[in-house]
Write an enzyme that holds these catalytic residues in place. Structure first.
Site, PDB file in Angstrom:
ATOM      1  N   ARG A  73       0.836  -1.194   0.000  1.00 41.82           N
ATOM      2  CA  ARG A  73       0.000   0.000   0.000  1.00 41.82           C
ATOM      3  C   ARG A  73       0.867   1.238   0.000  1.00 41.82           C
ATOM      4  O   ARG A  73       1.854   1.322   0.727  1.00 41.82           O
ATOM      5  CB  ARG A  73      -0.935   0.016   1.211  1.00 41.82           C
ATOM      6  CG  ARG A  73      -1.994   1.100   1.131  1.00 41.82           C
ATOM      7  CD  ARG A  73      -3.009   0.931   2.221  1.00 41.82           C
ATOM      8  NE  ARG A  73      -3.834  -0.241   2.002  1.00 41.82           N
ATOM      9  CZ  ARG A  73      -4.759  -0.667   2.856  1.00 41.82           C
ATOM     10  NH1 ARG A  73      -4.960  -0.016   3.985  1.00 41.82           N
ATOM     11  NH2 ARG A  73      -5.481  -1.728   2.604  1.00 41.82           N
ATOM     12  N   SER A 111      -8.623   0.516  -0.286  1.00 42.55           N
ATOM     13  CA  SER A 111      -9.488   0.385   0.875  1.00 42.55           C
ATOM     14  C   SER A 111     -10.072   1.744   1.244  1.00 42.55           C
ATOM     15  O   SER A 111     -10.664   2.413   0.414  1.00 42.55           O
ATOM     16  CB  SER A 111      -8.721  -0.237   2.044  1.00 42.55           C
ATOM     17  OG  SER A 111      -9.584  -0.521   3.110  1.00 42.55           O
ATOM     18  N   ASP A 268     -16.923   0.701   3.717  1.00 43.60           N
ATOM     19  CA  ASP A 268     -15.875   1.540   3.137  1.00 43.60           C
ATOM     20  C   ASP A 268     -15.772   1.247   1.631  1.00 43.60           C
ATOM     21  O   ASP A 268     -16.471   0.368   1.113  1.00 43.60           O
ATOM     22  CB  ASP A 268     -14.551   1.334   3.878  1.00 43.60           C
ATOM     23  CG  ASP A 268     -13.923  -0.018   3.643  1.00 43.60           C
ATOM     24  OD1 ASP A 268     -14.650  -0.955   3.260  1.00 43.60           O
ATOM     25  OD2 ASP A 268     -12.700  -0.161   3.849  1.00 43.60           O
ATOM     26  N   ASP A 272     -14.960  -3.921   2.741  1.00 41.11           N
ATOM     27  CA  ASP A 272     -14.517  -4.941   3.703  1.00 41.11           C
ATOM     28  C   ASP A 272     -14.653  -4.471   5.145  1.00 41.11           C
ATOM     29  O   ASP A 272     -14.526  -5.269   6.075  1.00 41.11           O
ATOM     30  CB  ASP A 272     -13.087  -5.410   3.412  1.00 41.11           C
ATOM     31  CG  ASP A 272     -12.040  -4.315   3.550  1.00 41.11           C
ATOM     32  OD1 ASP A 272     -12.418  -3.137   3.736  1.00 41.11           O
ATOM     33  OD2 ASP A 272     -10.844  -4.630   3.473  1.00 41.11           O
ATOM     34  N   ARG A 273     -14.927  -3.188   5.370  1.00 40.52           N
ATOM     35  CA  ARG A 273     -15.153  -2.672   6.717  1.00 40.52           C
ATOM     36  C   ARG A 273     -16.594  -2.199   6.865  1.00 40.52           C
ATOM     37  O   ARG A 273     -17.229  -1.810   5.876  1.00 40.52           O
ATOM     38  CB  ARG A 273     -14.210  -1.497   7.021  1.00 40.52           C
ATOM     39  CG  ARG A 273     -12.780  -1.906   7.314  1.00 40.52           C
ATOM     40  CD  ARG A 273     -11.919  -0.660   7.566  1.00 40.52           C
ATOM     41  NE  ARG A 273     -10.645  -0.999   8.155  1.00 40.52           N
ATOM     42  CZ  ARG A 273      -9.581  -1.380   7.458  1.00 40.52           C
ATOM     43  NH1 ARG A 273      -9.664  -1.457   6.143  1.00 40.52           N
ATOM     44  NH2 ARG A 273      -8.445  -1.664   8.060  1.00 40.52           N
ATOM     45  N   GLU A 370     -11.138  -7.282  13.996  1.00 36.66           N
ATOM     46  CA  GLU A 370     -10.111  -6.331  14.401  1.00 36.66           C
ATOM     47  C   GLU A 370     -10.794  -5.023  14.739  1.00 36.66           C
ATOM     48  O   GLU A 370     -11.857  -4.701  14.189  1.00 36.66           O
ATOM     49  CB  GLU A 370      -9.061  -6.134  13.306  1.00 36.66           C
ATOM     50  CG  GLU A 370      -9.581  -5.587  11.995  1.00 36.66           C
ATOM     51  CD  GLU A 370      -8.510  -5.460  10.928  1.00 36.66           C
ATOM     52  OE1 GLU A 370      -7.361  -5.857  11.192  1.00 36.66           O
ATOM     53  OE2 GLU A 370      -8.827  -4.983   9.827  1.00 36.66           O
ATOM     54  N   SER A 372     -10.472  -2.025  14.052  1.00 35.26           N
ATOM     55  CA  SER A 372     -10.675  -1.015  13.005  1.00 35.26           C
ATOM     56  C   SER A 372     -11.844  -1.424  12.106  1.00 35.26           C
ATOM     57  O   SER A 372     -11.730  -1.478  10.893  1.00 35.26           O
ATOM     58  CB  SER A 372      -9.400  -0.811  12.193  1.00 35.26           C
ATOM     59  OG  SER A 372      -8.908  -2.048  11.706  1.00 35.26           O
TER      60      SER A 372
END
Length: 558
Positions: A73, A111, A268, A272-273, A370, A372
């Site tokens: 990233r 992301s 997001d 995935d979030r 997690e 986050s």
């Protein structure tokens, strides 16, 4: 001068004429100008060379991207340390991996990062993101053969290749069918009058969340029109990260109020979030933290398992997991209910890999997370998944409404049953790597050589775990059970008062993060007292261990 059979037909006089006086840099410049076929990024390097910007050239060309907690990233731009056409080509010489029995998968995603960034995730044949040693072996292979293959720049190759296959519809259909395995109250979902608003933050989540709600029997959630479709500029938000809370959920919350929808789910950009907000009786919105959502998910997934498991099912065969910087609430639930709880290093690549090991050994994994806002409900996807998490939270809210409970009220019930777990997470910015290293080395040599602190201000430290060095004072052999991670800094302190605090560096940003949690027993029910104790400990942690004024650290809110 080239590597892996690099052609020598590039005019070497160009390189000689523009020599930087640094052989390593000259070679890197030559390679870039020889291999990069993207005119925009090629011209960036040429301009720096012509203008004598040797330091910037060295920063861009003399180091490579490495795999962090979430793949490769970086910002997009010219140079071997950035995400661009050439580095993606070099790195390439994901649910779908398992379904198609593929040997590996690649996902290009930034992301929730800023629009200038991009990322490159690699998934192994087990369907989880790669961990060591695969990451190091891939980097080694990249470095051994960095010249692009013939045809790499042919944008039309995909249209003519006999290897081409687009399994998207098939994979999507299989995924939606798999989702039904974690749907436990379809009849309630079909009958509910509860409304939901969903925002996909200008990303890819809209279509999939709509289909997931349909698979669970719900009416489709109300989309935020301004944020429904993909937009790489993220034009309606300063930051496309739902973790930032109410400030980035403004459009969602106003739409929910207009539509009389009590729950907002936000995925997001790469979906995935998941962030969740719920309107309270006083009209205000509560945006749940990742740790609070994990308490709800943990309670829900275990309750549903217990109600639906076979008579001979063994609770000792059941597992939940979390990263080590996340809340310990699952540990508290596990201790009381009898299932197993495990921790992993930060990053879902570690969770996914461990879950696959457990499944291969006949274990049943219900949930992992997690802090986050990354959640894995069930095991169809061995990674965090905002789509499945969104529809599971919708079913949970629907079920609770039938019990005259809100999500926030149920959260309090969970804490009163298993003990309050109050956490605070933030970070300091530090743009000087030697300063970061000095801060952590001081903690390892606090009262002399190789001596960790026994106190932080007035607070007594029971145990210290240093993932960077592999030390853990709580273990009989003083060695950490978790894998050593020498490439990053991370030290965890367990205090006598029940608090656990971790200091760690970010794998992708110039940050020193702190994670602190007060883990109380069920009988310690005065939340105000616990919050005050946690805040005082955090202040002591910052003053004694980080010393922001002395070290020039910039606090997040500033």
């Amino acid at each position: 001068m080239g590597e892996c059979g690099a052609s020598e037909d590039v005019n070497s006089n160009v390189l000689i004429a523009r020599s930087t006086g640094d052989a390593q840099l000259d070679k890197a410049v030559w390679q870039w100008l020889s291999w990069d076929k993207n005119q925009k990024t090629k011209e960036q390097i040429e301009s720096l060379l012509q203008n004598g910007k040797h330091k910037e050239l060295r920063d861009r060309l003399c180091c490579r991207l490495t795999f962090g907690t979430a793949g490769l990233r970086s910002a997009m731009g010219a140079g071997f340390c950035y995400i661009n056409d050439l580095t993606v080509i070099q790195s390439t010489q994901p649910y779908a991996v398992q379904q198609l029995n593929a040997v590996a998968g690649v996902m290009i995603t930034a992301s929730h990062n800023r629009k200038e960034d991009n990322g490159y995730k690699v998934y192994w044949e087990n369907g989880a993101q790669i961990t060591s040693p695969h990451d190091k072996e891939i980097i080694k292979c990249i470095e051994e053969c960095v010249e692009p293959w013939n045809g790499s720049w042919n944008e039309n190759l995909v249209d003519t290749s006999p290897l081409r296959e687009d399994p998207l519809k098939k994979i999507c259909d299989c995924y939606m069918e798999d989702l039904k395995k974690i749907c436990y109250h379809r009849e309630l979902n079909m009958q509910t009058n509860l409304k939901f608003v969903h925002t996909s933050f200008h990303g890819v989540g809209h279509d999939y969340v709509q289909l997931a709600f349909k698979a669970f029997g719900f009416q489709p959630p109300i989309p935020v029109p301004e944020q429904k479709d993909p937009d790489p500029d993220f034009s309606t938000v300063k930051c496309p990260n739902p973790e930032e809370g109410e400030s980035v959920l403004e459009l969602s919350l106003r739409l929910a109020e207009k539509e009389n929808a009590r729950v907002v789910v936000a995925t997001d950009p790469d979906a995935d979030r998941l962030a969740v907000a719920e309107q309270q009786e006083n009209g205000c919105w509560k945006v749940f933290t990742g740790n609070e959502l994990a308490a709800l998910f943990g309670w829900w997934m275990f309750s549903c398992w217990k109600e639906n498991c076979s008579e001979d099912a063994d609770v000792k065969n059941v597992y939940m997991l979390a990263t080590t910087v996340s809340s310990k609430i699952l540990r508290a639930i596990a201790l009381k209910e009898g299932f197993h709880f495990e921790e992993t290093l930060p990053g879902f690549k570690w969770i996914g890999s461990r879950v696959k090991d457990l499944l291969d050994n006949g274990k049943e994994v219900l949930f992992a997370f997690e802090e986050s806002i990354g959640f894995m409900c069930g095991t169809s996807v061995l990674d965090k998944d905002g789509v499945s998490a969104a529809v599971v939270i919708a079913e949970m809210a629907t079920y609770l409404e039938g019990k005259n409970l809100t999500l926030a009220q149920k959260l309090i019930e969970i804490y009163e049953t298993y003990g309050y777990h109050i956490s605070k997470t933030s970070y300091f910015l530090c743009y000087d790597p030697p300063t970061i290293k000095r801060i952590f080395e001081k903690l390892r040599n606090f009262d002399g050589s190789q001596s960790y602190p026994d106190f932080c201000g007035i607070y007594n430290i029971l145990h210290v775990r240093d993932i960077t060095t592999g030390y853990d004072s709580s273990q009989p052999n003083k060695k950490s059970v978790l894998p050593v991670s020498k490439s990053s800094q991370m030290i965890t302190f367990t205090f006598q008062n029940g608090c656990v605090a971790t200091l760690r560096t970010s794998g992708t940003e110039p940050k020193i993060k702190y994670y602190a949690e007060m883990c109380a027993l069920p009988e310690q029910s005065d939340r105000g007292v616990l919050e005050e104790e946690l805040q005082k400990l955090i202040e002591a942690l910052i003053e004694n261990f980080l010393e922001p004024d002395k070290n020039g650290l910039v606090w997040r809110s500033a």
